[in-house]
Design a protein around this motif. Structure first.
Motif, short mmCIF file in Angstrom:
data_model
loop_
_atom_site.label_atom_id
_atom_site.label_comp_id
_atom_site.label_asym_id
_atom_site.label_seq_id
_atom_site.Cartn_x
_atom_site.Cartn_y
_atom_site.Cartn_z
N GLN A 293 0.92 -1.24 0.03
CA GLN A 293 -0.12 -0.13 0.08
C GLN A 293 1.02 1.33 0.07
OE1 GLN A 293 -0.21 2.34 2.67
NE2 GLN A 293 -2.03 3.46 1.40
N SER A 294 0.44 2.25 -0.76
CA SER A 294 1.03 3.50 -0.53
C SER A 294 0.13 4.61 -0.88
CB SER A 294 2.24 3.71 -1.72
OG SER A 294 2.78 4.81 -1.92
N ASN A 295 0.72 5.76 -0.19
CA ASN A 295 -0.13 7.00 -0.39
C ASN A 295 0.25 7.73 -1.47
OD1 ASN A 295 -2.19 6.31 1.59
ND2 ASN A 295 -0.59 7.19 3.24
N HIS A 296 1.26 7.35 -2.24
CA HIS A 296 2.20 8.02 -3.20
C HIS A 296 1.99 7.51 -4.57
CE1 HIS A 296 3.85 10.20 0.26
NE2 HIS A 296 3.91 9.22 0.72
N GLU A 297 1.26 8.20 -5.36
CA GLU A 297 1.27 8.03 -6.87
C GLU A 297 2.63 7.42 -7.65
OE1 GLU A 297 0.01 11.16 -9.64
OE2 GLU A 297 -1.17 9.77 -10.76
N GLY A 298 3.91 8.02 -7.34
CA GLY A 298 4.86 7.66 -7.88
C GLY A 298 5.33 6.22 -7.36
N GLU A 299 5.14 5.85 -6.12
CA GLU A 299 5.71 4.54 -5.74
C GLU A 299 4.85 3.60 -6.27
OE1 GLU A 299 5.38 4.15 -1.36
OE2 GLU A 299 7.31 3.17 -1.43
N LEU A 300 3.39 3.77 -6.43
CA LEU A 300 2.52 2.86 -7.16
C LEU A 300 3.17 2.59 -8.57
CD1 LEU A 300 -0.77 4.02 -5.78
CD2 LEU A 300 0.23 2.07 -4.94
N ILE A 301 3.41 3.74 -9.15
CA ILE A 301 3.92 3.47 -10.75
C ILE A 301 5.20 2.54 -10.45
CG2 ILE A 301 4.94 4.60 -12.57
CD1 ILE A 301 2.52 6.92 -11.76
N ASP A 302 5.98 2.69 -9.48
CA ASP A 302 7.16 2.19 -9.40
C ASP A 302 7.28 0.52 -9.49
OD1 ASP A 302 8.92 4.41 -9.73
OD2 ASP A 302 9.22 4.39 -7.75
N TRP A 303 6.09 0.41 -8.40
CA TRP A 303 5.78 -0.95 -8.19
C TRP A 303 5.01 -1.79 -9.27
CZ3 TRP A 303 3.16 0.28 -2.82
CH2 TRP A 303 4.25 0.53 -1.89
N ILE A 304 4.18 -1.05 -10.04
CA ILE A 304 3.74 -1.48 -11.47
C ILE A 304 4.81 -1.83 -12.31
CG2 ILE A 304 2.32 -0.85 -13.32
CD1 ILE A 304 0.38 0.84 -11.45
N GLN A 305 5.69 -0.80 -12.46
CA GLN A 305 7.05 -1.18 -13.29
C GLN A 305 7.40 -2.71 -13.05
OE1 GLN A 305 9.21 2.16 -14.09
NE2 GLN A 305 7.70 3.35 -14.96
N GLU A 306 7.88 -2.50 -11.75
CA GLU A 306 8.45 -3.55 -10.85
C GLU A 306 7.83 -5.08 -11.12
OE1 GLU A 306 9.69 -3.39 -6.70
OE2 GLU A 306 8.69 -5.16 -6.52
N ALA A 307 6.42 -4.84 -11.42
CA ALA A 307 5.66 -6.02 -11.52
C ALA A 307 5.77 -6.67 -13.05
CB ALA A 307 4.20 -5.59 -11.55
N ARG A 308 6.39 -5.81 -13.93
CA ARG A 308 6.80 -6.20 -15.13
C ARG A 308 7.53 -7.42 -15.41
NH1 ARG A 308 6.10 -2.50 -19.45
NH2 ARG A 308 8.28 -2.74 -20.32
N THR A 309 8.32 -7.55 -14.50
CA THR A 309 9.36 -8.74 -14.35
C THR A 309 9.25 -9.48 -13.27
OG1 THR A 309 11.10 -7.28 -13.59
CG2 THR A 309 11.09 -7.58 -15.99
N LYS A 310 8.60 -9.06 -12.14
CA LYS A 310 8.62 -10.05 -10.71
C LYS A 310 7.18 -10.38 -10.32
CE LYS A 310 12.73 -8.02 -8.93
NZ LYS A 310 13.32 -6.81 -8.44
N SER A 311 6.30 -10.25 -11.37
CA SER A 311 5.03 -10.59 -10.82
C SER A 311 4.47 -11.59 -12.10
CB SER A 311 3.89 -9.39 -10.71
OG SER A 311 3.32 -9.16 -11.67
N THR A 312 3.28 -12.12 -11.83
CA THR A 312 2.44 -12.95 -12.91
C THR A 312 1.05 -12.08 -13.42
OG1 THR A 312 1.79 -15.04 -13.54
CG2 THR A 312 1.25 -14.52 -11.18
N GLY A 313 0.86 -11.17 -12.51
CA GLY A 313 -0.45 -10.29 -12.68
C GLY A 313 -0.65 -9.45 -11.64
N VAL A 314 -1.52 -8.26 -11.59
CA VAL A 314 -1.48 -7.31 -10.76
C VAL A 314 -3.42 -7.10 -10.62
CG1 VAL A 314 -1.44 -4.69 -10.56
CG2 VAL A 314 0.49 -6.15 -11.43
N ILE A 315 -3.29 -6.95 -8.94
CA ILE A 315 -4.70 -6.57 -8.67
C ILE A 315 -4.45 -5.35 -8.04
CG2 ILE A 315 -6.30 -7.22 -6.94
CD1 ILE A 315 -5.62 -10.29 -7.15
N ILE A 316 -5.11 -4.21 -8.54
CA ILE A 316 -5.12 -2.97 -7.97
C ILE A 316 -6.44 -2.37 -7.55
CG2 ILE A 316 -5.09 -1.81 -10.31
CD1 ILE A 316 -2.83 -0.20 -9.25
N ASN A 317 -6.14 -1.85 -6.28
CA ASN A 317 -7.24 -0.84 -5.84
C ASN A 317 -6.61 0.43 -5.56
OD1 ASN A 317 -9.10 0.73 -4.63
ND2 ASN A 317 -9.43 -0.67 -2.90
N GLY A 318 -6.62 1.49 -6.68
CA GLY A 318 -5.87 2.75 -6.90
C GLY A 318 -6.52 3.86 -5.94
N GLY A 319 -7.76 3.41 -5.23
CA GLY A 319 -8.32 4.58 -4.52
C GLY A 319 -8.75 5.36 -5.13
N ALA A 320 -8.40 6.67 -4.57
CA ALA A 320 -9.04 7.86 -5.65
C ALA A 320 -8.15 8.05 -6.64
CB ALA A 320 -8.95 9.24 -4.68
#
Ligand code: DHK
Length: 154
Positions: free
Chosen positions: A56-83
């Motif tokens: 969880q993060s309150n910061h947009e940029g951190e969420l973006i970093d994690w989505i980019q990380e997910a490109r190579t380190k995950s098999t899929g993403v579930i996201i609740n982007g809040g507002a």
């Protein structure tokens, strides 16, 4: 010896204010805390032979970093982007650049709430959207992404 799954984890990413779950407007978001939701997702993913990285993060940029990380380190993403779900072109673009399945999730049903919650910038780049079932939305999202992952693997 038990055979270890080589499948990469599902990233479950949570945006602003979701750290307050349990205390924040419980009539809308319920009394389940984010830590409890994390446990629910870990347990459900385990029934599918999958693992979860939950953040969880309150910061947009951190969420973006994690989505980019997910490109190579995950098999899929579930996201609740809040507002940010309703506002963020940057999250939209980051998810769009991902080759993995994306499931958007919300505890409440934004369509039954204020007009400004009726539009999500994330939905067009998600494979599907699960809203309105409280903490159970996340469990349903795990089932959904598990079937997408198995579908693409099979
Ligand atoms: C959570 C939020 O923080 C809101 O900004 C969204 C979403 C709805 C939810 O229901 O999980 O509008």
């Amino acid at each position: 010896m038990a055979k270890k799954s080589k499948t990469l984890p599902i990233y479950v990413l949570n945006g602003p204010n979701l750290n307050l779950l349990g205390r924040r407007e419980p009539d809308i978001y319920g009394r389940t805390t984010l830590a409890e939701i994390e446990q629910m997702t870990v347990q459900r993913a385990d029934t599918h032979g999958l693992s979860v990285v939950f953040r969880q993060s309150n910061h947009e940029g951190e969420l973006i970093d994690w989505i980019q990380e997910a490109r190579t380190k995950s098999t899929g993403v579930i996201i609740n982007g809040g507002a940010y779900s309703h506002t963020s072109l940057a999250l939209h673009d980051a998810l769009r650049a991902l080759d993995h399945p994306v499931v958007e999730v919300h505890l409440s049903n934004p369509f039954a709430r204020e007009d400004f919650r009726h539009h999500s910038r994330l939905s067009p780049v998600a494979k599907g959207v699960i809203v309105g079932f409280g903490a159970q939305s996340y469990v349903l999202a795990i089932d959904a992404i598990a079937s997408l992952i198995k579908g693409s693997a099979g």
